[in-house]
Design a protein around this motif. Sequence first.
Motif, PDB file in Angstrom:
ATOM      1  N   VAL A 136       0.839  -1.202   0.000  1.00  0.00           N
ATOM      2  CA  VAL A 136       0.000   0.000   0.000  1.00  0.00           C
ATOM      3  C   VAL A 136       0.872   1.250   0.000  1.00  0.00           C
ATOM      4  O   VAL A 136       0.643   2.196  -0.758  1.00  0.00           O
ATOM      5  N   GLN A 137       1.882   1.249   0.834  1.00  0.00           N
ATOM      6  CA  GLN A 137       2.791   2.394   0.930  1.00  0.00           C
ATOM      7  C   GLN A 137       3.462   2.691  -0.404  1.00  0.00           C
ATOM      8  O   GLN A 137       3.601   3.856  -0.804  1.00  0.00           O
ATOM      9  N   GLU A 138       3.863   1.627  -1.114  1.00  0.00           N
ATOM     10  CA  GLU A 138       4.587   1.793  -2.376  1.00  0.00           C
ATOM     11  C   GLU A 138       3.665   1.887  -3.588  1.00  0.00           C
ATOM     12  O   GLU A 138       4.127   2.084  -4.710  1.00  0.00           O
ATOM     13  N   ILE A 183      -6.398  -2.537   6.086  1.00  0.00           N
ATOM     14  CA  ILE A 183      -5.205  -1.757   5.749  1.00  0.00           C
ATOM     15  C   ILE A 183      -5.390  -1.059   4.406  1.00  0.00           C
ATOM     16  O   ILE A 183      -5.099   0.134   4.259  1.00  0.00           O
ATOM     17  N   VAL A 184      -5.891  -1.801   3.421  1.00  0.00           N
ATOM     18  CA  VAL A 184      -6.093  -1.241   2.083  1.00  0.00           C
ATOM     19  C   VAL A 184      -7.086  -0.082   2.135  1.00  0.00           C
ATOM     20  O   VAL A 184      -6.884   0.972   1.525  1.00  0.00           O
ATOM     21  N   GLY A 185      -8.168  -0.260   2.892  1.00  0.00           N
ATOM     22  CA  GLY A 185      -9.220   0.750   2.954  1.00  0.00           C
ATOM     23  C   GLY A 185      -8.811   2.029   3.648  1.00  0.00           C
ATOM     24  O   GLY A 185      -9.482   3.061   3.508  1.00  0.00           O
ATOM     25  N   SER A 186      -7.715   1.990   4.387  1.00  0.00           N
ATOM     26  CA  SER A 186      -7.254   3.194   5.084  1.00  0.00           C
ATOM     27  C   SER A 186      -6.518   4.153   4.158  1.00  0.00           C
ATOM     28  O   SER A 186      -6.188   5.271   4.553  1.00  0.00           O
ATOM     29  N   ASN A 187      -6.278   3.722   2.910  1.00  0.00           N
ATOM     30  CA  ASN A 187      -5.567   4.550   1.940  1.00  0.00           C
ATOM     31  C   ASN A 187      -6.534   4.977   0.836  1.00  0.00           C
ATOM     32  O   ASN A 187      -7.117   4.135   0.149  1.00  0.00           O
ATOM     33  N   ARG A 192     -11.134   2.066  -4.581  1.00  0.00           N
ATOM     34  CA  ARG A 192     -11.829   1.230  -5.567  1.00  0.00           C
ATOM     35  C   ARG A 192     -11.496  -0.244  -5.348  1.00  0.00           C
ATOM     36  O   ARG A 192     -12.389  -1.100  -5.389  1.00  0.00           O
ATOM     37  N   LEU A 193     -10.234  -0.531  -5.113  1.00  0.00           N
ATOM     38  CA  LEU A 193      -9.827  -1.913  -4.860  1.00  0.00           C
ATOM     39  C   LEU A 193     -10.467  -2.430  -3.573  1.00  0.00           C
ATOM     40  O   LEU A 193     -10.940  -3.569  -3.512  1.00  0.00           O
TER      41      LEU A 193
END
Length: 206
Positions: A136-138, A183-187, A192-193
């Motif tokens: 996610v960071q990258e 984790i994904v949803g926090s970005n 969309r993903l």
Amino acid sequence: MQEDTTGDLSVRGTGLSDNGIPMVSLSNGKSYVFSADMKAWLLVSNANNALQLCSDHQLRFSPQDLSNGTILPLAALQGQTQSKAMRLARGILSSDPNVRQIGTLSHLDCQLAAALSLHSSKEYKFWLLSLVRYLVQEGLEARLRDLCDSLLGPVVKTAKSSEWQPNIMELQKRDLLKDVLLIVGSNLRFQRLFVEYRDQLENTKT
């Protein structure tokens, strides 16, 4: 672990994991576990691996997990192979962002494979979520999708659905996916993903 310092290449420690898996650490910085399935010793840690020395994610566990007093086998093995010189080398090599990314991904993939070899579900989950945070960071969406697909499994039953294994050790893959999506949803970049896999995960319950 017990220490043995005989010979040029010495055995620094030996022991058994909680699952009864033999482990050995050598003076050259390498650690191995014995795979009963493969009937061979598997390398699970190499303190002199140049790529891993560049990683942003080195050992984060204390070998003694204070929450319940259990020994984490991978952390115990790797805790014996850390040195000041290795940390210095990592600082020098990691100055190149591209090398650091390659090293970090290589290290995280190796940590997952090692935790799986040791049947250490707690460490497997820790390193899986560490990998997700880094992806996610990258901004590495393709890797994130591959990982989410492997955890989601088939949404619609087909002839190949039975080939998918819903568990990794005692961990439920779709439960892991829920943690991944947090984790994904926090970005904001990956909303969309997040929605796509959240909806597919919900569909598996119907």
